[in-house]
Design an enzyme around this catalytic site. Structure first.
Site, PDB file in Angstrom:
ATOM      1  N   LYS A   1      -2.482  -9.845  11.009  1.00 13.29           N
ATOM      2  CA  LYS A   1      -2.491  -9.879  12.474  1.00 13.29           C
ATOM      3  C   LYS A   1      -3.483 -10.942  12.952  1.00 13.29           C
ATOM      4  O   LYS A   1      -4.634 -10.980  12.520  1.00 13.29           O
ATOM      5  CB  LYS A   1      -2.901  -8.507  13.037  1.00 13.29           C
ATOM      6  CG  LYS A   1      -1.908  -7.384  12.705  1.00 13.29           C
ATOM      7  CD  LYS A   1      -2.391  -6.061  13.285  1.00 13.29           C
ATOM      8  CE  LYS A   1      -1.612  -4.867  12.742  1.00 13.29           C
ATOM      9  NZ  LYS A   1      -0.233  -4.761  13.175  1.00 13.29           N
TER      10      LYS A   1
ATOM     11  N   HIS B   1      -6.302   0.025   6.174  1.00 10.70           N
ATOM     12  CA  HIS B   1      -6.292  -0.715   7.442  1.00 10.70           C
ATOM     13  C   HIS B   1      -7.630  -0.632   8.202  1.00 10.70           C
ATOM     14  O   HIS B   1      -8.169  -1.644   8.637  1.00 10.70           O
ATOM     15  CB  HIS B   1      -5.191  -0.185   8.358  1.00 10.70           C
ATOM     16  CG  HIS B   1      -3.813  -0.317   7.792  1.00 10.70           C
ATOM     17  ND1 HIS B   1      -3.447  -1.335   6.959  1.00 10.70           N
ATOM     18  CD2 HIS B   1      -2.706   0.450   7.940  1.00 10.70           C
ATOM     19  CE1 HIS B   1      -2.167  -1.193   6.623  1.00 10.70           C
ATOM     20  NE2 HIS B   1      -1.701  -0.123   7.200  1.00 10.70           N
TER      21      HIS B   1
ATOM     22  N   LYS C   1      -1.082   9.829  14.798  1.00  9.54           N
ATOM     23  CA  LYS C   1       0.298   9.634  15.268  1.00  9.54           C
ATOM     24  C   LYS C   1       0.568  10.613  16.410  1.00  9.54           C
ATOM     25  O   LYS C   1      -0.115  11.621  16.550  1.00  9.54           O
ATOM     26  CB  LYS C   1       1.269   9.887  14.125  1.00  9.54           C
ATOM     27  CG  LYS C   1       1.096   8.887  12.999  1.00  9.54           C
ATOM     28  CD  LYS C   1       2.385   8.678  12.220  1.00  9.54           C
ATOM     29  CE  LYS C   1       2.200   7.707  11.083  1.00  9.54           C
ATOM     30  NZ  LYS C   1       2.124   6.308  11.513  1.00  9.54           N
TER      31      LYS C   1
ATOM     32  N   ASP D   1      -3.096   7.032   4.512  1.00 12.48           N
ATOM     33  CA  ASP D   1      -2.174   6.037   5.060  1.00 12.48           C
ATOM     34  C   ASP D   1      -2.919   4.916   5.796  1.00 12.48           C
ATOM     35  O   ASP D   1      -2.469   3.778   5.805  1.00 12.48           O
ATOM     36  CB  ASP D   1      -1.214   6.760   6.025  1.00 12.48           C
ATOM     37  CG  ASP D   1      -0.053   5.890   6.475  1.00 12.48           C
ATOM     38  OD1 ASP D   1       0.437   5.084   5.657  1.00 12.48           O
ATOM     39  OD2 ASP D   1       0.373   6.018   7.647  1.00 12.48           O
TER      40      ASP D   1
ATOM     41  N   LYS E   1       0.843  -1.175   0.000  1.00 17.16           N
ATOM     42  CA  LYS E   1       0.000   0.000   0.000  1.00 17.16           C
ATOM     43  C   LYS E   1       0.887   1.236   0.000  1.00 17.16           C
ATOM     44  O   LYS E   1       2.047   1.098   0.371  1.00 17.16           O
ATOM     45  CB  LYS E   1      -0.950   0.020   1.193  1.00 17.16           C
ATOM     46  CG  LYS E   1      -0.228   0.036   2.545  1.00 17.16           C
ATOM     47  CD  LYS E   1      -1.177   0.294   3.664  1.00 17.16           C
ATOM     48  CE  LYS E   1      -1.299   1.758   4.009  1.00 17.16           C
ATOM     49  NZ  LYS E   1      -0.129   2.306   4.706  1.00 17.16           N
TER      50      LYS E   1
ATOM     51  N   HIS F   1      -1.225  -5.150   5.640  1.00 16.88           N
ATOM     52  CA  HIS F   1      -0.604  -6.013   6.658  1.00 16.88           C
ATOM     53  C   HIS F   1      -1.470  -6.168   7.911  1.00 16.88           C
ATOM     54  O   HIS F   1      -1.226  -7.065   8.712  1.00 16.88           O
ATOM     55  CB  HIS F   1       0.811  -5.522   7.005  1.00 16.88           C
ATOM     56  CG  HIS F   1       0.837  -4.390   7.973  1.00 16.88           C
ATOM     57  ND1 HIS F   1       0.696  -3.085   7.599  1.00 16.88           N
ATOM     58  CD2 HIS F   1       0.963  -4.366   9.323  1.00 16.88           C
ATOM     59  CE1 HIS F   1       0.748  -2.311   8.660  1.00 16.88           C
ATOM     60  NE2 HIS F   1       0.914  -3.060   9.726  1.00 16.88           N
TER      61      HIS F   1
ATOM     62  N   GLU G   1      -1.350   5.657  17.605  1.00 19.42           N
ATOM     63  CA  GLU G   1       0.087   5.381  17.669  1.00 19.42           C
ATOM     64  C   GLU G   1       0.781   6.486  18.451  1.00 19.42           C
ATOM     65  O   GLU G   1       0.401   7.654  18.353  1.00 19.42           O
ATOM     66  CB  GLU G   1       0.681   5.349  16.259  1.00 19.42           C
ATOM     67  CG  GLU G   1       0.085   4.285  15.368  1.00 19.42           C
ATOM     68  CD  GLU G   1       0.790   4.259  14.006  1.00 19.42           C
ATOM     69  OE1 GLU G   1       1.643   3.401  13.809  1.00 19.42           O
ATOM     70  OE2 GLU G   1       0.466   5.118  13.173  1.00 19.42           O
TER      71      GLU G   1
HETATM   72  C1  BG6 Z   1       1.493   1.380   7.945  1.00 16.54           C
HETATM   73  C2  BG6 Z   1       1.460   2.868   7.886  1.00 16.54           C
HETATM   74  O1  BG6 Z   1       0.800   0.833   6.855  1.00 16.54           O
HETATM   75  O2  BG6 Z   1       0.896   0.939   9.151  1.00 16.54           O
HETATM   76  C3  BG6 Z   1       2.187   3.446   9.077  1.00 16.54           C
HETATM   77  O3  BG6 Z   1       2.060   3.331   6.681  1.00 16.54           O
HETATM   78  C4  BG6 Z   1       1.633   2.887  10.366  1.00 16.54           C
HETATM   79  O4  BG6 Z   1       2.122   4.868   9.087  1.00 16.54           O
HETATM   80  C5  BG6 Z   1       1.574   1.371  10.314  1.00 16.54           C
HETATM   81  O5  BG6 Z   1       2.502   3.287  11.416  1.00 16.54           O
HETATM   82  C6  BG6 Z   1       0.849   0.815  11.523  1.00 16.54           C
HETATM   83  O6  BG6 Z   1       1.000  -0.575  11.539  1.00 16.54           O
HETATM   84  P1  BG6 Z   1       1.109  -1.392  12.888  1.00 16.54           P
HETATM   85  O7  BG6 Z   1       1.173  -2.804  12.460  1.00 16.54           O
HETATM   86  O8  BG6 Z   1       2.329  -0.898  13.585  1.00 16.54           O
HETATM   87  O9  BG6 Z   1      -0.124  -1.055  13.640  1.00 16.54           O
END
Ligand code: BG6
Length: 500
Positions: A190, A248, A348, A243, A156, A186, A224
């Protein structure tokens, strides 16, 4: 008990082999597959990048990251994981090819190195996705035979908005069949995300109340503490919405919102997920200001680190209007979800790392307990804790011991750590293994991605037309407007980091 078989012999070609994703996540995930005997010694990696380098240079770079939790290697130059026997098994089977992604000679050289099954992983800037696939096609590297698959894994962000995602799909489908395309999100790797399906479809007590008769609203949070850090170049042109949200967070929404599939094969599951994402109502342009909030962190402290103002971060424009926080209220137009708001937020530089889904149930129709104030009992809630402290809890009411009947909230908690060893995984293990074995269940189909963009496009357009994200102090819960978004509906966000 289902036992996974070893993946077939294959060459994994990684474009962007010297990048962060390769060393922090992809290669450590493959080492975990070697450890589980899920790939054998007939699996090899060719890393491609335009930088000078050779096999040893690439292998040395990877040494730092093996065996480190969640890609945290490298910071102290400690190569403690480099002697990991499973890494050593793989290390010699990694080779390097220096080559420009836009030069036909790169693909000619690659062709000389590949026979049999091959998967091409595009861990590059998104601008290269189309051109690399076109060059692979022209070089004949995407032609499959009965004995050799050819697959492409695309990271992505897939497109920058709806028109660019459609254009990219049209481009790549000239060279590939949909069955060869693995669009990665991704979050789907999980365990806790996959568990949403089991929690819903293996438990009568859950699925029986999983609809608008009993559910008041759903909150989906990916908070985050990390900031944009060294990713300014990518992030400032992207922002929190692109993003995280149509990819996600919509994947989480789809897991929560999908109808039961007829079977657990890839197409049945993907069909049901696609239907939910297509049912997300795109807000009307005139409603954007009331249903969507954008924020930008200012200097502060988050996750034990001092944080710069976003606009002072490296590679971020000093007058940037990019958002680092989004909260949005969305409606899903379906029989099951009519009238149930889905509130999504991500940001963030926040107070805690916390990815969770909170399903809040409606109050009982009538609370007859003396002392229960105005029949407003605290709601039942299911909290699906994606990370950290993976688990699932249900807030219910119980009688506080004593002479009067006083209902008080208590929690039924399931923590993964109490029952299973989740082990040290990056989330990419499952996705890579599934790709090598040809299972597309956990990958995004073109229609899902396009519907995702469609739902957020009016918000992106309104934001592009003007205005500014609302500042929030790093280390806080986000901008005040996000709290106001729910307060207007008489609701409140679940506290960030409750379980951390
Ligand atoms: C990524 C984003 O796809 O996912 C990031 O580009 C983000 O900005 C991340 O921090 C979060 O993934 P995870 O697995 O750490 O929650």
């Amino acid at each position: 008990m289902t036992v996974a078989e070893r993946a077939p012999a294959a060459t994994l070609v990684i474009f962007g082999a010297l990048g962060d994703l390769t060393r922090r996540l992809l290669v450590p995930a493959i080492v975990n597959l070697v450890r589980g005997d899920l790939v054998g010694d007939d699996f090899r990696i060719v890393g491609v990048s335009h930088h000078d380098g050779d096999d040893d240079h690439l292998r040395d770079r990877l040494d730092d990251f093996i065996g480190k939790a969640d890609g945290e290697g490298g910071a102290n130059g400690d190569k403690a994981g480099a002697q990991d026997p499973d890494w050593l098994k793989l290390r010699d089977r990694i080779t390097y090819l220096k080559g420009d992604f836009e030069d036909a000679a790169t693909f000619a050289a690659l062709k000389d190195q590949i026979t049999g099954n091959a998967a091409f992983y595009l861990a590059t800037a998104p601008g290269f996705f189309g051109p690399i696939i076109a060059s692979l096609g022209t070089a004949g590297l995407l032609e499959q035979t009965d004995d050799a698959f050819r697959r492409v894994v695309i990271e992505k962000p897939f497109g920058h908005d709806l028109p660019s995602a459609q254009a990219l799909d049209a481009d790549i489908l000239q060279h590939l069949d949909e069955s060869q395309i693995y669009r990665i999100d991704h979050f789907l790797g999980k365990e806790t995300v996959q568990n949403i399906l089991v929690a819903r479809f293996a438990n009568t007590v859950v699925e029986a109340v999983w609809n608008n008769r009993y559910i008041d609203h759903v909150q989906i949070t990916a908070a985050e503490t990390v900031t944009v850090g060294t990713r300014g170049k990518f992030y400032d042109g992207t922002g929190a919405m692109r993003d995280m949200v149509p990819n996600h967070l919509f994947q989480l929404l789809a897991m929560v919102g999908m109808e039961p599939p007829n079977s657990f094969d890839a197409e049945s599951i993907r069909n049901e997920k696609a239907k939910v994402i297509a049912a997300i109502r795109a807000p009307k342009p005139e409603d954007v200001a009331t249903v969507a909030v954008r924020g930008r962190y200012t200097a502060g402290r988050a996750g034990d680190a001092d944080v710069f103002d976003y606009r002072a971060e490296p590679d971020v424009a000093p007058d940037s209007r990019t958002e680092t926080y989004v909260a949005v209220k969305l409606m899903v137009d379906s029989w099951r979800w009519a009238g149930v708001p889905f509130y999504l937020r991500t940001g963030k530089g926040l107070a805690a790392r916390d990815t969770e889904v909170v399903v809040q149930f409606k109050p009982v129709p009538y609370a007859q307990f003396a002392g229960a104030d105005d029949a407003r009992l605290p709601p039942n809630r299911m909290v699906i804790q994606i990370q950290p402290d993976e688990g699932l809890s249900i807030d219910i009411l119980a009688k506080k011991p004593g002479p009067v009947i006083e209902p008080v909230p208590v929690s039924l908690d399931f923590a993964y750590a109490d029952h299973f060893r989740l082990g040290h995984t990056t989330g990419y293990e499952t996705l890579l293994y599934d790709m090598l074995t040809g299972d597309q269940t956990l990958f995004q189909r073109a229609d899902q991605i396009e519907s995702g963009w469609e739902a957020v496009q009016p918000i992106l357009d309104a934001w592009a037309a003007g205005g500014e994200p609302e500042p929030y102090a790093a280390g806080s819960d986000g901008p005040d407007a996000a709290a106001a978004l729910l307060a207007r509906d008489g609701r409140a966000w679940h506290a960030i980091g409750r379980s951390a």
